[in-house]
Design an enzyme around this catalytic site. Structure first.
Site, PDB file in Angstrom:
ATOM      1  N   LYS A  37     140.708 130.191  44.312  1.00 40.52           N
ATOM      2  CA  LYS A  37     140.738 130.082  42.777  1.00 40.52           C
ATOM      3  C   LYS A  37     142.049 129.590  42.494  1.00 40.52           C
ATOM      4  O   LYS A  37     143.069 130.127  43.254  1.00 40.52           O
ATOM      5  CB  LYS A  37     140.364 131.435  42.306  1.00 40.52           C
ATOM      6  N   GLU A  49     139.052 133.954  31.106  1.00 39.32           N
ATOM      7  CA  GLU A  49     139.650 135.522  30.935  1.00 39.32           C
ATOM      8  C   GLU A  49     140.038 135.536  29.451  1.00 39.32           C
ATOM      9  O   GLU A  49     140.865 134.594  29.010  1.00 39.32           O
ATOM     10  CB  GLU A  49     140.851 135.772  31.876  1.00 39.32           C
ATOM     11  N   ASP A  66     145.135 137.764  42.826  1.00 41.07           N
ATOM     12  CA  ASP A  66     146.442 138.062  42.896  1.00 41.07           C
ATOM     13  C   ASP A  66     147.178 139.106  42.022  1.00 41.07           C
ATOM     14  O   ASP A  66     148.327 139.456  42.013  1.00 41.07           O
ATOM     15  CB  ASP A  66     147.543 136.896  42.676  1.00 41.07           C
ATOM     16  N   ASP A 118     142.512 134.144  45.597  1.00 43.29           N
ATOM     17  CA  ASP A 118     143.309 133.502  44.466  1.00 43.29           C
ATOM     18  C   ASP A 118     144.853 132.747  45.327  1.00 43.29           C
ATOM     19  O   ASP A 118     145.446 133.332  46.192  1.00 43.29           O
ATOM     20  CB  ASP A 118     144.197 134.681  43.683  1.00 43.29           C
TER      21      ASP A 118
HETATM   22  O1  KIV Z   1     143.586 138.162  40.287  1.00 46.17           O
HETATM   23  C1  KIV Z   1     142.728 138.666  39.616  1.00 46.17           C
HETATM   24  O2  KIV Z   1     142.103 139.927  39.894  1.00 46.17           O
HETATM   25  C2  KIV Z   1     142.026 137.692  38.825  1.00 46.17           C
HETATM   26  C3  KIV Z   1     140.936 138.179  38.007  1.00 46.17           C
HETATM   27  C4  KIV Z   1     141.066 139.030  36.935  1.00 46.17           C
HETATM   28  C5  KIV Z   1     139.556 137.298  37.577  1.00 46.17           C
HETATM   29  O3  KIV Z   1     142.388 136.719  38.685  1.00 46.17           O
END
Ligand code: KIV
Length: 274
Positions: free
Chosen positions: A119, A188, A50, A89
């Protein structure tokens, strides 16, 4: 007799095998078919993150990103790839209200995109939701530490684990998500000793994927535009493996100059009658 050769995509369960064999898991983000096709031979999984809200759309945070935006870009990434596991995501507001809300939206993502996993950000408080999804056939990657969707409650994009109970809290988050059945956990922006303790813990079955966490994680991920040097600013944990911004600026300057001077298009770029 016809012969069908099936090339099989990497699946969520294959990442557990990589962890068991001690083979590093390679991951990057992608939002487009063309960039995803370049990553595909090199990455075990590609995350349609996201972060696309900030990177592609210039938003100040990931909060305004919608499920529809994630689905459109995940469809593009699926079209550009044939090998890597594609993880999508879940955007802010699409999974937090209840396990049922999370299931309905995650199922929609997998049905409409063909991706192999979703995710979700959040630690122990989302363990019940992770278990609910996994029990119903949805592979889940967790995301702990600096979780950008919580920017307003965290008071900014802040490195995690510095407070007195930091290690205990983050270890609890990682264990809860792993025990709930997540196949991997993105870690992270976590201070090194805490990240190291989680990555080395024998109690965490899920593969650990670092971004601004320790090199001892089972794998690493970066935002593609950051590592290519396309973004004008990037966090401390990003290594620039390329300098695309400067290269694009150079190419655009050269194009503008040639158009102004009448040198482009040249004869070889024009069509002649037959
Ligand atoms: O949204 C994204 O790109 C992420 C990464 C930073 C792991 O969650």
């Amino acid at each position: 007799m016809s012969q069908v050769v099936q090339s099989r995509r990497i699946r969520a369960v294959d990442l557990a095998k990589r962890k068991a064999e001690g083979r590093k898991i390679i991951a990057l983000t992608a939002y487009h078919a063309h960039t995803a096709s370049i990553l595909d031979p090199h990455c075990d999984f590609i995350l349609v993150g996201d972060s696309l809200g900030m990177v592609m759309h210039g938003m100040e945070s990931t909060l305004p990103v919608t499920l529809e935006m994630m689905i459109v870009q995940a469809q593009a990434v699926m079209r550009g790839t044939s090998r890597a596991l594609i993880v999508v995501d879940m955007p802010f507001g699409s999974y937090e209200a209840s396990p049922e809300q999370a299931f309905l939206n995650a199922a929609r993502v997998l049905k409409e995109t063909g991706a192999g996993a979703i995710k979700m950000e959040g630690g122990a408080r989302f363990a019940e939701t992770v278990a609910f999804l996994v029990q119903r056939g949805i592979p889940v990657m967790g995301h702990i530490g600096l979780t950008p969707q919580s920017v307003n409650t965290m008071g900014g994009f802040k490195v995690q684990g510095r407070e007195a109970d930091g290690e205990e809290r983050l270890m609890r988050d990682a264990k809860a998500i792993s025990d709930a059945g997540a196949f991997a956990i993105v870690m992270e922006g976590i201070v090194e000793p805490v990240a190291r303790a989680i990555a080395l813990s024998s109690e965490i079955a899920a593969a650990t994927i670092g971004i601004g966490a320790t090199s001892l994680c089972d794998g690493q991920i970066l935002v593609l535009e950051d590592m290519l040097g396309l973004s004008d600013r990037a966090p401390k944990f990003v290594k620039r493996f390329g300098s695309l911004r400067a290269q694009i600026e150079g190419a655009v300057e050269a194009y503008a100059e040639e158009v102004r001077a009448g040198r482009f298009p040249a004869e070889e770029h024009t069509y002649q009658p037959l």
